[in-house]
Design a protein around this motif. Structure first.
Motif, PDB file in Angstrom:
ATOM      1  N   SER A 163     -14.248 -29.942 -53.403  1.00 44.71           N
ATOM      2  CA  SER A 163     -15.663 -29.895 -52.989  1.00 44.71           C
ATOM      3  C   SER A 163     -15.825 -28.904 -51.842  1.00 44.71           C
ATOM      4  N   PRO A 164     -16.946 -28.183 -51.799  1.00 43.98           N
ATOM      5  CA  PRO A 164     -17.159 -27.239 -50.689  1.00 43.98           C
ATOM      6  C   PRO A 164     -17.294 -27.969 -49.358  1.00 43.98           C
ATOM      7  N   GLU A 165     -16.846 -27.325 -48.297  1.00 43.13           N
ATOM      8  CA  GLU A 165     -16.843 -27.983 -46.988  1.00 43.13           C
ATOM      9  C   GLU A 165     -18.252 -28.345 -46.533  1.00 43.13           C
ATOM     10  N   TRP A 166     -19.236 -27.479 -46.808  1.00 46.68           N
ATOM     11  CA  TRP A 166     -20.594 -27.789 -46.363  1.00 46.68           C
ATOM     12  C   TRP A 166     -21.087 -29.102 -46.964  1.00 46.68           C
ATOM     13  N   GLU A 167     -20.722 -29.341 -48.229  1.00 47.15           N
ATOM     14  CA  GLU A 167     -21.206 -30.553 -48.879  1.00 47.15           C
ATOM     15  C   GLU A 167     -20.503 -31.786 -48.332  1.00 47.15           C
ATOM     16  N   LYS A 168     -19.196 -31.696 -48.133  1.00 46.60           N
ATOM     17  CA  LYS A 168     -18.488 -32.830 -47.552  1.00 46.60           C
ATOM     18  C   LYS A 168     -19.018 -33.140 -46.158  1.00 46.60           C
ATOM     19  N   ARG A 169     -19.223 -32.079 -45.364  1.00 48.12           N
ATOM     20  CA  ARG A 169     -19.695 -32.287 -43.998  1.00 48.12           C
ATOM     21  C   ARG A 169     -21.062 -32.979 -43.985  1.00 48.12           C
ATOM     22  N   GLU A 170     -21.978 -32.544 -44.845  1.00 49.37           N
ATOM     23  CA  GLU A 170     -23.320 -33.131 -44.843  1.00 49.37           C
ATOM     24  C   GLU A 170     -23.307 -34.568 -45.350  1.00 49.37           C
ATOM     25  N   LYS A 171     -22.376 -34.911 -46.209  1.00 46.03           N
ATOM     26  CA  LYS A 171     -22.260 -36.305 -46.668  1.00 46.03           C
ATOM     27  C   LYS A 171     -21.609 -37.202 -45.624  1.00 46.03           C
ATOM     28  N   LEU A 172     -21.170 -36.607 -44.516  1.00 48.38           N
ATOM     29  CA  LEU A 172     -20.510 -37.360 -43.458  1.00 48.38           C
ATOM     30  C   LEU A 172     -21.251 -37.282 -42.131  1.00 48.38           C
ATOM     31  N   GLN A 173     -22.517 -36.884 -42.183  1.00 45.72           N
ATOM     32  CA  GLN A 173     -23.334 -36.774 -40.980  1.00 45.72           C
ATOM     33  C   GLN A 173     -24.562 -37.665 -41.111  1.00 45.72           C
ATOM     34  N   ALA A 174     -24.839 -38.478 -40.113  1.00 49.69           N
ATOM     35  CA  ALA A 174     -26.033 -39.325 -40.142  1.00 49.69           C
ATOM     36  C   ALA A 174     -27.300 -38.480 -40.205  1.00 49.69           C
ATOM     37  N   ALA A 175     -27.307 -37.330 -39.552  1.00 45.60           N
ATOM     38  CA  ALA A 175     -28.504 -36.492 -39.492  1.00 45.60           C
ATOM     39  C   ALA A 175     -28.873 -35.892 -40.835  1.00 45.60           C
ATOM     40  N   ILE A 188      -3.563 -38.212 -45.564  1.00 45.47           N
ATOM     41  CA  ILE A 188      -3.913 -36.799 -45.473  1.00 45.47           C
ATOM     42  C   ILE A 188      -5.394 -36.590 -45.757  1.00 45.47           C
ATOM     43  N   GLY A 189      -5.944 -37.341 -46.706  1.00 43.22           N
ATOM     44  CA  GLY A 189      -7.369 -37.252 -46.994  1.00 43.22           C
ATOM     45  C   GLY A 189      -8.208 -37.793 -45.859  1.00 43.22           C
ATOM     46  N   ALA A 190      -7.763 -38.896 -45.250  1.00 44.00           N
ATOM     47  CA  ALA A 190      -8.507 -39.478 -44.138  1.00 44.00           C
ATOM     48  C   ALA A 190      -8.571 -38.519 -42.958  1.00 44.00           C
ATOM     49  N   ARG A 191      -7.468 -37.881 -42.637  1.00 46.55           N
ATOM     50  CA  ARG A 191      -7.476 -36.924 -41.521  1.00 46.55           C
ATOM     51  C   ARG A 191      -8.439 -35.791 -41.777  1.00 46.55           C
ATOM     52  N   HIS A 192      -8.452 -35.272 -42.991  1.00 48.60           N
ATOM     53  CA  HIS A 192      -9.334 -34.160 -43.330  1.00 48.60           C
ATOM     54  C   HIS A 192     -10.806 -34.562 -43.210  1.00 48.60           C
ATOM     55  N   LEU A 193     -11.165 -35.716 -43.742  1.00 47.97           N
ATOM     56  CA  LEU A 193     -12.570 -36.134 -43.719  1.00 47.97           C
ATOM     57  C   LEU A 193     -13.014 -36.508 -42.319  1.00 47.97           C
ATOM     58  N   ARG A 194     -12.134 -37.080 -41.508  1.00 45.19           N
ATOM     59  CA  ARG A 194     -12.507 -37.409 -40.132  1.00 45.19           C
ATOM     60  C   ARG A 194     -12.827 -36.163 -39.326  1.00 45.19           C
ATOM     61  N   GLU A 195     -12.159 -35.059 -39.647  1.00 47.89           N
ATOM     62  CA  GLU A 195     -12.454 -33.799 -38.965  1.00 47.89           C
ATOM     63  C   GLU A 195     -13.853 -33.284 -39.285  1.00 47.89           C
ATOM     64  N   LEU A 196     -14.396 -33.679 -40.430  1.00 48.45           N
ATOM     65  CA  LEU A 196     -15.707 -33.201 -40.862  1.00 48.45           C
ATOM     66  C   LEU A 196     -16.836 -34.158 -40.489  1.00 48.45           C
ATOM     67  N   ALA A 197     -16.506 -35.386 -40.133  1.00 49.71           N
ATOM     68  CA  ALA A 197     -17.522 -36.407 -39.882  1.00 49.71           C
ATOM     69  C   ALA A 197     -18.071 -36.308 -38.468  1.00 49.71           C
ATOM     70  N   ASP A 198     -19.334 -36.734 -38.298  1.00 53.92           N
ATOM     71  CA  ASP A 198     -19.890 -36.792 -36.950  1.00 53.92           C
ATOM     72  C   ASP A 198     -19.231 -37.893 -36.129  1.00 53.92           C
ATOM     73  N   ASP A 199     -18.718 -38.912 -36.803  1.00 52.89           N
ATOM     74  CA  ASP A 199     -18.015 -40.007 -36.149  1.00 52.89           C
ATOM     75  C   ASP A 199     -16.786 -40.337 -36.987  1.00 52.89           C
ATOM     76  N   PRO A 200     -15.581 -40.092 -36.448  1.00 52.31           N
ATOM     77  CA  PRO A 200     -14.378 -40.363 -37.245  1.00 52.31           C
ATOM     78  C   PRO A 200     -14.291 -41.801 -37.756  1.00 52.31           C
ATOM     79  N   ALA A 201     -14.936 -42.743 -37.068  1.00 53.36           N
ATOM     80  CA  ALA A 201     -14.905 -44.142 -37.500  1.00 53.36           C
ATOM     81  C   ALA A 201     -15.656 -44.349 -38.812  1.00 53.36           C
ATOM     82  N   ARG A 202     -16.396 -43.328 -39.239  1.00 52.63           N
ATOM     83  CA  ARG A 202     -17.091 -43.410 -40.519  1.00 52.63           C
ATOM     84  C   ARG A 202     -16.097 -43.465 -41.686  1.00 52.63           C
TER      85      ARG A 202
END
Length: 413
Positions: A163-175, A188-202
């Motif tokens: 998936s493109p990074e912009w799409e993953k990032r937007e699916k992980l932002q409350a805004a 490894i997947g959790a680390r990658h997605l936490r880097e893209l999220a507005d809150d790693p606890a998501r």
């Protein structure tokens, strides 16, 4: 089950699918934990068989229009109904922004499916949960915006890495109307997605684990007789990331004194090409292609084999395995494992302790196979260690408990 509509809607790409037992295992366990939900599938089934696990699920299954042109009346009625929802205008705006960056028919289909889902969801629905972060999560996100509902997802492998990074990032932002939480099945997947999220606890790391009640210990394995062939087994779709082309090349490089056989279980688009490769390499008469099999058939083959081989690699489009459940299934049957150190595989198999990890080059695979065949005692010791790790660290129950709590909060928060 009573007649009330459930509060949770679960989106899947297709139902049922033989290759996605981890999803069926999870949903059955969630039902047993008290959750009630409907399944909404983006595609109709293509497999001719079902696992017994699928028959244990009591949830009602709905099928969205797989292609919008196939059900035009349903789609247009749903679009008219969706346009009356308070969140439709915002959902349309979000979708148009996505479409500008992804001008594909699939993106259009996602919005049409979301309109149908938003129009047909029962009024009692309080939340959505999508398996896979790409297409199903897009449908869930657009629907959630239209209906003003929270949504969540479970991410696995291809959906994360292609998936493109912009799409993953937007699916992980409350805004940007992102998911309340996302579960993923590898570190490894959790680390990658936490880097893209507005809150790693998501992001929660929730291993699928294995329901060991479905994989009882096998009868005691008798040592392979010297006159018997060395029997290898692989279970996986015939696609690039599974690396079976390099395994077939490795077979042609095995020592001439090793009498071996290989059985493959699984479907996939590369079957004709791989069979032709086996013929050209002169090893076709040693190979059995079983095609898609149900769980009892897989277990039976594992109990007959001497080695489980999964030569995973990163495909040309970035796709890769996560932590394939078949490795844990092999461990449950005390079947020695040969795999590659790709993605999250080393999170379960430590080289030399729980199995053998090697490079996916044909020469390296051939050397590893020959070495394991020569040392059955060492292979059996590693298989025992892998099962012990499975029992102590990769049972299904802890992950289900964590996911159950998250979903309860999502529906009732």
């Amino acid at each position: 089950m009573n007649g009330k509509a459930p509060k949770l809607a679960v989106l899947v790409k297709g139902w049922p699918r033989l290759s996605e037992t981890f999803i069926a295992q999870e949903l059955v366990a969630l039902e047993e934990a008290g959750h009630r939900f409907d399944i909404w599938s983006l595609r109709h089934p293509t497999d001719t068989k079902r696992h017994p696990l699928h028959d244990r699920l009591r949830a009602r299954v709905h099928y969205l229009p797989e292609y919008l042109y196939e059900e035009p009346g349903r789609v247009w009625r749903a679009r008219a109904a969706a346009q009356r929802l308070p969140g439709y205008a915002r959902a349309y705006e979000v979708w148009r922004a996505d479409l500008r960056r992804d001008r594909t028919p699939n993106r259009i289909r996602r919005f049409g499916q979301a309109c149908v889902l938003a129009a047909e969801l029962p009024a009692e629905t309080r939340a959505l949960y999508a398996h896979f972060m790409h297409t199903p999560s897009s449908v869930a996100r657009y629907t959630a915006i239209m209906r003003g509902l929270p949504w969540s997802f479970s991410a696995h492998a291809k959906d994360i890495w292609t998936s493109p990074e912009w799409e993953k990032r937007e699916k992980l932002q409350a805004a940007t109307h992102g998911a309340v939480f996302g579960a993923t099945c590898t570190g490894i997947g959790a680390r990658h997605l936490r880097e893209l999220a507005d809150d790693p606890a998501r992001i929660d790391l929730i291993y699928h684990g294995l329901d060991l009640s479905r994989f009882p210990l096998p009868p005691e394995r008798a040592p392979r007789a010297p006159q018997d062939p060395f029997h290898m087994l692989s279970v996986g779709r015939l696609v690039e990331k599974k690396g079976f082309d390099r395994l077939i090349e490795a077979f042609s490089r095995l020592p001439s004194g090793l009498d071996w056989r290989w059985t493959h279980i699984g479907g996939g688009g590369l079957r004709d090409r791989l069979q032709a490769q086996a013929e050209a390499a002169g090893v076709a008469d040693r190979i059995t292609w079983r095609g898609a099999c149900d769980q009892p058939e897989v277990i039976a083959e594992m109990r007959q084999a001497d080695l489980f081989v999964l030569p995973s690699r990163i495909a040309s489009d970035g796709d890769r395995d996560g932590l394939p459940n078949v490795l844990m299934e092999a461990a449950s049957q005390l079947l020695p494992i040969l795999a590659t150190p790709v993605s999250a595989i080393p999170e379960f198999v430590e080289h030399g302790r729980h199995g053998t990890l090697c490079d996916d080059a044909p020469d390296a695979l051939a050397r590893a196979i020959a070495s394991i065949a020569r040392d059955p005692g060492g292979a059996a010791s590693m298989a025992q260690a892998a099962r012990s790790r499975l029992v102590s660290e990769f049972r299904m129950a802890p992950g289900i408990a964590r996911l159950s709590g998250r979903l309860h909060d999502l529906c009732c928060g």
